[in-house]
Design an enzyme around this catalytic site. Sequence first.
Site, mmCIF file in Angstrom:
data_model
loop_
_atom_site.group_PDB
_atom_site.id
_atom_site.type_symbol
_atom_site.label_atom_id
_atom_site.label_comp_id
_atom_site.label_asym_id
_atom_site.label_seq_id
_atom_site.Cartn_x
_atom_site.Cartn_y
_atom_site.Cartn_z
ATOM 1 N N GLY A 61 -7.939 3.933 6.612
ATOM 2 C CA GLY A 61 -8.750 2.867 6.039
ATOM 3 C C GLY A 61 -7.955 1.610 5.750
ATOM 4 O O GLY A 61 -7.898 0.675 6.553
ATOM 5 N N GLU A 70 10.160 2.044 10.314
ATOM 6 C CA GLU A 70 11.159 3.058 9.971
ATOM 7 C C GLU A 70 10.451 4.393 10.067
ATOM 8 O O GLU A 70 9.610 4.726 9.223
ATOM 9 C CB GLU A 70 11.710 2.830 8.554
ATOM 10 N N GLY A 72 -4.762 3.248 -0.953
ATOM 11 C CA GLY A 72 -5.642 3.536 0.169
ATOM 12 C C GLY A 72 -4.997 4.486 1.135
ATOM 13 O O GLY A 72 -3.804 4.784 1.030
ATOM 14 N N ASP A 73 -5.778 4.964 2.084
ATOM 15 C CA ASP A 73 -5.221 5.853 3.096
ATOM 16 C C ASP A 73 -4.880 5.064 4.351
ATOM 17 O O ASP A 73 -5.222 3.887 4.495
ATOM 18 C CB ASP A 73 -6.168 7.017 3.394
ATOM 19 N N GLY A 74 -4.206 5.732 5.283
ATOM 20 C CA GLY A 74 -3.771 5.049 6.493
ATOM 21 C C GLY A 74 -4.916 4.634 7.384
ATOM 22 O O GLY A 74 -4.930 3.517 7.918
ATOM 23 N N GLU A 85 9.912 17.051 14.104
ATOM 24 C CA GLU A 85 10.304 16.840 12.713
ATOM 25 C C GLU A 85 9.484 17.779 11.829
ATOM 26 O O GLU A 85 8.265 17.682 11.778
ATOM 27 C CB GLU A 85 10.073 15.384 12.312
ATOM 28 N N CYS A 118 13.703 11.637 6.294
ATOM 29 C CA CYS A 118 13.699 11.352 7.726
ATOM 30 C C CYS A 118 15.098 11.388 8.323
ATOM 31 O O CYS A 118 15.261 11.642 9.520
ATOM 32 C CB CYS A 118 13.036 10.000 8.000
ATOM 33 N N LYS A 176 0.869 -1.182 0.000
ATOM 34 C CA LYS A 176 0.000 0.000 0.000
ATOM 35 C C LYS A 176 0.903 1.228 0.000
ATOM 36 O O LYS A 176 1.418 1.642 1.030
ATOM 37 C CB LYS A 176 -0.920 0.045 1.229
ATOM 38 N N GLY A 194 -4.721 1.113 5.619
ATOM 39 C CA GLY A 194 -3.591 0.875 6.517
ATOM 40 C C GLY A 194 -4.012 0.185 7.799
ATOM 41 O O GLY A 194 -3.364 -0.769 8.259
#
Length: 483
Positions: free
Chosen positions: A214, A254, A210-212, A387, A287, A179, A216
Site C-alpha cells: 500500500g 540496500e 503502512g505496508d509495502g 537468504e 543482511c 515509512k 510503499g
Amino acid sequence: MQETDMIDKRQFYIDGAWTDPKEGRDKEVIDPSTEEACAVISLAGPADVDAAVAAAKAALPGWMATPAAERIATVERFLTVYETRAEDIAQAVSTEMGAPIDLSRRAQVPLAVKHIKGFLAAAKDFPFEAPLSDASADTRILYEAVGVCALITPWNWPLNQISLKSIAALIAGCSMVLKPSEQSPLNAMIWAECMAEAGVPKGVFNLINGDGAGAGTRLSEHKDVDMISFTGSTRAGIAISKAAAATLKRVHLELGGKGANLIFGDADAGAVERGVRQMMNNTGQSCNAPTRMLVQRDVYDATVETAASVAKSISVGPAAMPGLHLGPVVSRAQWDKIQGMIQQGIDEGARVVAGGPGLPEGLNCGYFVRPTVFADATNDMTIAREEIFGPVLTIIPFDTEEQAIAIANDTPYGLSNYVQTADGARANRVARALRSGMVEINGKPRGPGAPFGGMKQSGNGREAGAWGLADFMEVKAVGGWAI
C-alpha cells in the site's frame, strides 16, 4: 494482553504535528516473544501518503536553502534529544521485534548514535561547495539536496536504518517521508517525537505507517517523490525499482545477502566461534550475516565440531529476559519460512550437527528458533543459495584458495564477506577477489564512516559517512562563478 492494554499509536507525524489518518486501517503490532498484540497502529491509505508527501514538498525549498551549518546544528540537537530517550527506544525495539533487551540497549539503540556522530564528522568536512580545480576556480561544484525522499526501513535493525537514511537526508538538505516497517513501528514514532523536540522545521520530517503493497507502492510511484531509499528484501527492492521507473526517480537499495566466511587452515583459534556468534547475532536477522562458512579441508572436521558446540551453547529466551541469549524471530511468517528452510536443508542431504526444526526446549509459544548448524552442504543447496534470515549456519568445505573464492562469489548476492587467515598477503588478495561491497578480515570491523552497501542483488547504494551524505545529493557544475 487484553485489547484495552494495547498501546494506541493510530496517528501519523505530518507537517510538524501528530494527526489522525484520513483513510487508514488498523493493524495490531505483535510481540514475537508472546504472540500477543502489544500495540495498534494505522496503515496509511493513498490520501495519507499524499498528505505526507505534500508537506515534505512544501518544506523542501526552505530546508534546502538553510545553510549547512544550521542543518548540522539541528542534527546535533537531535542527537542530544535521542540520547535522553534511549531506554524508551530500547524497550520498544525489544517488545516489537524481539531483540533481547540487553542487545537492544548495547547495540540496537547505540548504532544510531554511532551513525549520527559519523555523519556529523563527515558533514563538517564535506565539500558542499568547492572549485573544480585550481586551474578552473571559476567552475564551482555544488552538492545540493536531491529533493523529497521516501525512506522505507526494515524491522531487523530499525534504528540503524532509520538513522542512516534520515540523518543523511537532513544534513543534505532533503525533506522526507519515513515509512518504517509495520512490524516494528513504535521505535520510529519515538524517533519522530525526537525530531519534533529537536526543532526540525515542520514538513521536513514526516512519518506514516503502512505496508509495502500500500504505502510503499504509493511512495515509489509518487510523482513528487524525488528519491526512494529502501532497505529490505531483494524481492521488494525489485518491485520498488519497477514502480519508481515511470518517474525516473533515484532509487537507493540496500538488500539481502548471503555472506561467506572463508576459514583457512591457519585461521586464528577464535575464528570459528566468532563466526558462529556473529552469524547468529540478532537471531540471525542481519543482511550482512556470515551465513555460509567455507572451511579449508584440513581443518574441516574440527571446525564443524567447534561450530556445533558453540551453537549448542547459545541459549534462547524471551526478549524481556536479561542476558546474552537469542530472542524470537520477528513474526509467524518468518518462523514458518525458517522452519521450511531447515527442513529443506535436511531433505537435500545436509547434515544437522546442532539445532534443527521445531521450538527450542522449554518454550511452547513465541517465534523462537533453535540455533542450527548444517555441515556437509554444497553451494547448490537451497540453504546455501537463499537468504534464510534466522539463526541457521551452512558449512561447506573447500580445498584451494581459488575454489573458496569461486564458491563465495557463486551467489546472486554481494553484500558482505569475511576472511580468516594469518597470511596477510592472502587475506588482501582474497578480499580483492570477493565480489561484495564489504569484506572483513580476521574479525576486524570497518572503521567509523566506512560505507555500508553491496553489489549485484544486494543493492546499489552506500550508507554512512561521506558516501551516505553524497547519496542524498545532486551534483551541480556552475561555470563562470564570480570569484
